[in-house]
Design a protein around this motif. Structure first.
Motif, PDB file in Angstrom:
ATOM      1  N   CYS A 193      -6.416  11.806  11.614  1.00 49.38           N
ATOM      2  CA  CYS A 193      -7.872  11.882  11.697  1.00 49.38           C
ATOM      3  C   CYS A 193      -8.390  11.591  13.097  1.00 49.38           C
ATOM      4  O   CYS A 193      -9.589  11.349  13.294  1.00 49.38           O
ATOM      5  CB  CYS A 193      -8.509  10.925  10.697  1.00 49.38           C
ATOM      6  SG  CYS A 193      -7.865   9.228  10.724  1.00 49.38           S
ATOM      7  N   CYS A 205     -11.268  11.227   7.341  1.00 50.79           N
ATOM      8  CA  CYS A 205     -10.730  10.189   6.473  1.00 50.79           C
ATOM      9  C   CYS A 205     -11.497   8.904   6.744  1.00 50.79           C
ATOM     10  O   CYS A 205     -11.215   8.189   7.719  1.00 50.79           O
ATOM     11  CB  CYS A 205      -9.238   9.991   6.724  1.00 50.79           C
ATOM     12  SG  CYS A 205      -8.478   8.750   5.646  1.00 50.79           S
ATOM     13  N   CYS A 211      -5.771   6.167  12.701  1.00 55.56           N
ATOM     14  CA  CYS A 211      -5.910   7.609  12.921  1.00 55.56           C
ATOM     15  C   CYS A 211      -5.012   8.017  14.082  1.00 55.56           C
ATOM     16  O   CYS A 211      -5.035   7.385  15.148  1.00 55.56           O
ATOM     17  CB  CYS A 211      -7.359   7.973  13.241  1.00 55.56           C
ATOM     18  SG  CYS A 211      -8.462   7.960  11.811  1.00 55.56           S
TER      19      CYS A 211
END
Length: 557
Positions: A193, A205, A211
């Motif tokens: 993400c 997300c 991420c």
């Protein structure tokens, strides 16, 4: 044992029911043919059948290690990577870095007791099957470093027992389903993400704890200190910070004004507003601001100088906000200057910080900030205090307060921006210092601008600059003194004229003559019996004569 040769009878129905001496399990492949005991869970365990489907779908013949897999008689609990419970139910499948390829079979959902599925660092592709949502007892799901694509199935939200979910280093797009995630450990929920992304829009997300981007770098997705305080981002924090600084300056000025008023309650107004004190304040204010800074224009009376001053401050604040915006920790923002300083290795569950920034670097940073900014902070604070002194007129108070507040605010804001930007981007001690020097350069823009104006037209700059000692208060006091002296001088002339009209013809010659002539006139007046004693000319007149150097100034009145 049922002979494995029965497997060769592909089109033949094999009937063995009713033979009590048959040992289980039946040969693996026989369970997939016409076999009357195919539904017997002891002869043909469903989990063994599911693992067989999984093996074939993931091209098990090419695996690095497939020990015991597909053995016709050996229990599936002894197959490489498979762990069973005491009741012979599959609770873990761990085949990391084992050259799996192909796809992930939907029959994996038949392992209903599965708690751990770890297929990291392989070459599986295709989409993640939606049937995976039926693994209600799954606690750990690791599928990173594969080639899964498409969108994550929404059925993933049914995995209510999930405590670890890692899907990074794949090609999953879209939006991750909400899992009602409660585990806030940094490595507990990882996806791609971050930015930059392989897609036009990175994976969304909102619950992820980490991420990663397309370059393999990662960063924790967690609330910053300002978000914990209820602010949206660093931009709102900066605005609130500036507002608080202005408020603190106002409170400080009011407190000093009240104290000064109390201290001077018995002091005459003429003493409070002493020209010497006011002139000294003007000189100190110019010294505090800096004689080679565009900030000095705030002391002047030129509106154009004020515009230059305000424009300089505006440019500095604007440039500082550019750094604030760039440092905002928004992992979905492609324009963010945030540096991803974490790595989530193939062979480890936990991610690790890879930055070289140490405590020593931050100590050097604060030494640099104090050495460069402390003087401006102290001078700005003193100007705010100076603005509250009772001896100044309103215009001077406003100029001191605005100048002091702006100088203090820009100084502290520069420090705050340096901390925010380095926290987001600096990965080493040298980089921390380099970033700080760049931001500190913004604080010198006022001096650079003043130098440019002086190079273009120094005379014009001096014209709009404030001259030390030229305050309105001091000018007014000088005018009042001169007017008082002029009034005394006129009164002396009037008395002289009255005496001249009294008949003494020798007296006017004494005006402006030497002391010898004055003595002669006095003796003559005494012998003639005149009523007036010219030796006692009015004191104010004599004082005025000694001040003939001011005749040009008096002539103006």
């Amino acid at each position: 044992l049922i002979p494995e040769d029965f497997v060769q009878f592909v089109d033949t129905y094999i009937h063995l029911r009713g033979n009590p001496d048959i040992l289980h399990p039946a040969p693996l492949m026989l369970c997939f043919q016409k076999f009357d005991l195919g539904n017997d869970t002891e002869m043909c365990p469903p989990e063994r059948n599911a693992l067989k489907e999984f093996y074939e779908s993931a091209k098990g013949q090419d695996w690095t290690n497939s020990t015991m897999w597909m053995d016709p008689y050996e229990s599936f609990c002894k197959w490489h990577g498979v762990t069973c419970s005491k009741t012979n139910h599959t609770v873990e499948v761990n085949l990391t870095n084992n050259a799996l390829s192909g796809t992930l079979s939907e029959h994996i959902a038949d392992l209903t007791h599965l708690m751990i599925l770890d297929l990291a660092d392989n070459d599986l592709m295709g989409s993640i099957p939606k049937e995976i949502g039926r693994l209600s007892k799954l606690v750990r799901l690791r599928l990173p470093y594969n080639r899964f694509g498409g969108e994550m199935p929404s059925e993933l939200k049914n995995l209510s027992e999930l405590e670890l979910a890692q899907f990074h280093a794949n090609r999953i797009s879209g939006t991750m389903p909400l899992l009602d995630w409660n585990n806030q450990e940094q490595s507990s929920y990882i996806t791609d993400c971050g930015n930059p992304s392989d897609f036009e829009t990175s994976l969304i997300c909102t619950e992820c704890t980490m991420c990663c981007n397309s370059q393999g770098d990662c960063y924790p997705q967690e609330k910053t200190m300002v978000e914990e305080a209820g602010l949206k981002n660093y931009v709102f924090f900066s605005l609130a910070f500036l507002a608080i600084l202005i408020g603190v300056s106002g409170v400080l000025a009011l407190a000093v004004f009240a104290y000064d008023k109390h201290q001077n309650r018995h002091v005459p107004r003429e003493t409070i507003r002493s020209p010497e004190l006011i002139s000294g304040d003007e000189k100190y204010a110019l010294s505090a601001i800096g004689e080679d800074s565009a900030y000095k224009f705030f002391q002047g009376k030129s509106w154009f100088g004020w515009m230059i001053y305000l424009a300089t401050v505006g440019v500095q604040i604007w440039l500082l906000f550019i750094f604030v915006t760039a440092a905002d920790i928004d992992l979905a923002d492609e324009t963010s200057a945030l540096v991803y300083t974490w790595k989530c290795p193939r062979d480890r569950v936990e991610c690790e910080f890879k930055g070289d920034l140490t405590l020593q670097g931050w100590v050097l940073f604060f030494i640099l900030m104090v050495a460069y900014l402390m003087k401006d902070f102290v001078n700005g604070s003193k100007l705010v205090v100076l603005s509250a002194k009772e001896r100044h007129v309103r215009d001077a108070r406003v100029r001191y307060f605005v100048g002091g507040t702006v100088l203090t605010a820009v100084t502290l804001f520069t420090l705050g921006v340096s901390v925010i930007y380095n926290y987001a981007t600096a990965t080493s001690n040298p980089e921390l210092v380099a970033n700080s020097v760049i931001i500190l350069f913004i604080a010198d823009i006022d001096e650079k601008l003043y130098g440019i104006l002086m190079a273009i037209n120094p005379g014009w700059v001096k014209e709009i600059s404030c001259e030390v000692g030229g305050s309105d208060e001091e000018d007014s006091q000088t005018i009042r003194d001169l007017r008082r002296e002029m009034k005394d001088f006129r009164e002396s002339l009037r008395l002289l004229e009255q005496q001249v009209r009294g008949g003494n013809a020798t007296q006017p010659q004494a005006i402006g003559s030497s002391s010898r002539h004055s003595n002669v006139s006095s003796r003559s007046s005494s012998s003639s019996g005149g009523g007036s004693d010219w030796s006692g000319s009015p004191p104010r007149f004599r004082n005025t004569r000694r001040q003939r150097g001011r005749s040009s100034t008096m002539a103006e009145f």
